[in-house]
Motif scaffolding. Structure first.
Motif, PDB file in Angstrom:
ATOM      1  N   LYS A  74       0.844  -1.186   0.000  1.00  0.00           N
ATOM      2  CA  LYS A  74       0.000   0.000   0.000  1.00  0.00           C
ATOM      3  C   LYS A  74       0.883   1.241   0.000  1.00  0.00           C
ATOM      4  N   ALA A  75       0.417   2.286  -0.654  1.00  0.00           N
ATOM      5  CA  ALA A  75       1.119   3.567  -0.671  1.00  0.00           C
ATOM      6  C   ALA A  75       0.178   4.670  -0.189  1.00  0.00           C
ATOM      7  N   PHE A  76       0.751   5.660   0.477  1.00  0.00           N
ATOM      8  CA  PHE A  76      -0.003   6.790   1.016  1.00  0.00           C
ATOM      9  C   PHE A  76       0.768   8.075   0.722  1.00  0.00           C
ATOM     10  N   TYR A  77       0.096   9.218   0.853  1.00  0.00           N
ATOM     11  CA  TYR A  77       0.816  10.496   0.795  1.00  0.00           C
ATOM     12  C   TYR A  77       0.268  11.419   1.879  1.00  0.00           C
ATOM     13  N   HIS A  78       1.130  12.325   2.341  1.00  0.00           N
ATOM     14  CA  HIS A  78       0.768  13.222   3.438  1.00  0.00           C
ATOM     15  C   HIS A  78       1.377  14.603   3.214  1.00  0.00           C
ATOM     16  N   PRO A  79       0.621  15.654   3.505  1.00  0.00           N
ATOM     17  CA  PRO A  79       1.253  16.976   3.589  1.00  0.00           C
ATOM     18  C   PRO A  79       2.047  17.048   4.899  1.00  0.00           C
ATOM     19  N   ASN A  80       2.928  18.024   5.018  1.00  0.00           N
ATOM     20  CA  ASN A  80       3.798  18.117   6.202  1.00  0.00           C
ATOM     21  C   ASN A  80       3.025  18.188   7.520  1.00  0.00           C
ATOM     22  N   GLU A  81       1.823  18.759   7.501  1.00  0.00           N
ATOM     23  CA  GLU A  81       1.051  18.922   8.734  1.00  0.00           C
ATOM     24  C   GLU A  81       0.628  17.584   9.343  1.00  0.00           C
ATOM     25  N   GLU A  82       0.576  16.540   8.540  1.00  0.00           N
ATOM     26  CA  GLU A  82       0.093  15.241   9.018  1.00  0.00           C
ATOM     27  C   GLU A  82       1.200  14.322   9.535  1.00  0.00           C
ATOM     28  N   ILE A  83       2.445  14.771   9.457  1.00  0.00           N
ATOM     29  CA  ILE A  83       3.549  13.886   9.843  1.00  0.00           C
ATOM     30  C   ILE A  83       4.530  14.599  10.773  1.00  0.00           C
ATOM     31  N   VAL A  84       5.325  13.784  11.441  1.00  0.00           N
ATOM     32  CA  VAL A  84       6.483  14.259  12.193  1.00  0.00           C
ATOM     33  C   VAL A  84       7.692  13.745  11.422  1.00  0.00           C
ATOM     34  N   TYR A  85       8.625  14.641  11.103  1.00  0.00           N
ATOM     35  CA  TYR A  85       9.743  14.231  10.257  1.00  0.00           C
ATOM     36  C   TYR A  85      11.035  14.914  10.674  1.00  0.00           C
ATOM     37  N   GLU A 126      27.171  16.990  13.657  1.00  0.00           N
ATOM     38  CA  GLU A 126      25.877  16.407  13.268  1.00  0.00           C
ATOM     39  C   GLU A 126      24.753  17.350  13.662  1.00  0.00           C
ATOM     40  N   LYS A 127      23.801  17.522  12.761  1.00  0.00           N
ATOM     41  CA  LYS A 127      22.614  18.338  13.049  1.00  0.00           C
ATOM     42  C   LYS A 127      21.390  17.550  12.598  1.00  0.00           C
ATOM     43  N   THR A 128      20.432  17.392  13.474  1.00  0.00           N
ATOM     44  CA  THR A 128      19.162  16.756  13.145  1.00  0.00           C
ATOM     45  C   THR A 128      18.090  17.834  13.107  1.00  0.00           C
ATOM     46  N   GLY A 129      17.260  17.796  12.093  1.00  0.00           N
ATOM     47  CA  GLY A 129      16.205  18.800  11.987  1.00  0.00           C
ATOM     48  C   GLY A 129      15.554  18.753  10.626  1.00  0.00           C
ATOM     49  N   HIS A 130      14.841  19.816  10.315  1.00  0.00           N
ATOM     50  CA  HIS A 130      14.214  19.930   9.005  1.00  0.00           C
ATOM     51  C   HIS A 130      15.247  20.443   8.002  1.00  0.00           C
ATOM     52  N   CYS A 131      14.976  20.252   6.750  1.00  0.00           N
ATOM     53  CA  CYS A 131      15.908  20.619   5.679  1.00  0.00           C
ATOM     54  C   CYS A 131      16.349  22.084   5.793  1.00  0.00           C
ATOM     55  N   GLU A 132      15.417  22.964   6.091  1.00  0.00           N
ATOM     56  CA  GLU A 132      15.747  24.390   6.181  1.00  0.00           C
ATOM     57  C   GLU A 132      16.750  24.653   7.302  1.00  0.00           C
ATOM     58  N   GLU A 133      16.607  23.924   8.405  1.00  0.00           N
ATOM     59  CA  GLU A 133      17.504  24.107   9.556  1.00  0.00           C
ATOM     60  C   GLU A 133      18.916  23.606   9.249  1.00  0.00           C
ATOM     61  N   THR A 134      19.000  22.438   8.620  1.00  0.00           N
ATOM     62  CA  THR A 134      20.324  21.898   8.306  1.00  0.00           C
ATOM     63  C   THR A 134      21.002  22.731   7.218  1.00  0.00           C
ATOM     64  N   GLN A 135      20.197  23.264   6.302  1.00  0.00           N
ATOM     65  CA  GLN A 135      20.759  24.122   5.251  1.00  0.00           C
ATOM     66  C   GLN A 135      21.255  25.440   5.840  1.00  0.00           C
ATOM     67  N   GLU A 136      20.507  25.987   6.797  1.00  0.00           N
ATOM     68  CA  GLU A 136      20.919  27.239   7.450  1.00  0.00           C
ATOM     69  C   GLU A 136      22.272  27.046   8.147  1.00  0.00           C
ATOM     70  N   ARG A 159       1.024  11.339  12.315  1.00  0.00           N
ATOM     71  CA  ARG A 159       0.552  11.740  13.639  1.00  0.00           C
ATOM     72  C   ARG A 159      -0.540  10.802  14.148  1.00  0.00           C
ATOM     73  N   LEU A 160      -0.874   9.781  13.373  1.00  0.00           N
ATOM     74  CA  LEU A 160      -1.878   8.793  13.789  1.00  0.00           C
ATOM     75  C   LEU A 160      -1.282   7.866  14.843  1.00  0.00           C
ATOM     76  N   SER A 161      -2.131   7.209  15.615  1.00  0.00           N
ATOM     77  CA  SER A 161      -1.639   6.333  16.671  1.00  0.00           C
ATOM     78  C   SER A 161      -1.022   5.046  16.123  1.00  0.00           C
ATOM     79  N   GLU A 162      -1.445   4.614  14.943  1.00  0.00           N
ATOM     80  CA  GLU A 162      -0.898   3.399  14.348  1.00  0.00           C
ATOM     81  C   GLU A 162      -0.412   3.670  12.938  1.00  0.00           C
ATOM     82  N   GLU A 163       0.414   2.779  12.449  1.00  0.00           N
ATOM     83  CA  GLU A 163       0.867   2.848  11.060  1.00  0.00           C
ATOM     84  C   GLU A 163      -0.352   2.638  10.162  1.00  0.00           C
ATOM     85  N   LEU A 164      -0.470   3.441   9.100  1.00  0.00           N
ATOM     86  CA  LEU A 164      -1.610   3.307   8.188  1.00  0.00           C
ATOM     87  C   LEU A 164      -1.683   1.909   7.586  1.00  0.00           C
TER      88      LEU A 164
END
Length: 188
Positions: A74-85, A126-136, A159-164
């Motif tokens: 199965k494949a899914f897609y999410h906008p940034n608001e729906e995930i933690v990354y 090492e820096k962990t974060g979003h792309c904009e932060e690591t690029q900065e 952000r769901l309690s279980e894997e889709l």
């Protein structure tokens, strides 16, 4: 209107599947911003995490095509608001820049980065974060002479309690159970 979407595809680990998935993007003229393949929470199932900047309509078409691949569960897609990354970036700078003043150390602390290794010739940060932060941080560190830089692809969870996929597999099991029950009842 384009937006950043994270596509996740679940499959067993098959040779050549990555090639078949990337061909779908090529045919639809969709550029892959980052791609990561890792284990999922379900044993034996791999998870492709693919980031694209595209219209929702094009992303939906790509996901439908990925879903049609036999090896993909199965494949899914999410906008940034729906995930933690997050992403991880590594920077190699000359150690002399670290020793010359406290300026580099202050920058590392300010950006919540950390030093992984200090050798006489170089220091790895090492820096962990979003792309904009690591690029900065990369742009700030260029004044110290960044010798190497690399950034991982995105790792993400919803952000769901279980894997889709878990919910999808439960639904399939319930449908199969209903079908078996109906067949059993009609045969009596």
């Amino acid at each position: 209107m384009t937006n950043t979407y994270t596509i996740t595809a679940f499959s067993e680990n098959h040779i050549g599947l990555l090639n078949r998935i990337t061909i779908i993007f090529t045919r639809r003229n969709v550029n892959i911003h980052s791609l990561t393949v890792s284990e999922s929470a379900i044993r034996g199932i791999s998870k492709f995490t693919i980031v694209v900047i595209e219209t929702q309509e094009k992303v939906e078409k790509v996901v439908k095509q990925i879903d049609k691949l036999v090896e993909v569960l199965k494949a899914f897609y999410h906008p940034n608001e729906e995930i933690v990354y997050q992403e991880i970036a590594l920077y190699k700078v000359p150690t002399e820049a670290l020793l010359a003043s406290n300026n580099l150390e202050s920058i590392i602390r300010k950006h919540n980065a950390r030093i992984l290794e200090v050798m006489p010739e170089y220091t790895v940060i090492e820096k962990t974060g979003h792309c904009e932060e690591t690029q900065e941080l990369f742009e700030i560190l260029t004044e110290f002479g960044v010798r190497q830089f690399t950034r991982s692809g995105r790792v993400a969870v919803t952000r769901l309690s279980e894997e889709l996929l878990t919910n999808y597999l439960k639904e399939l099991d319930e449908k199969e159970l209903q079908l078996v029950t109906q067949l059993h009842e009609t045969s009596q």
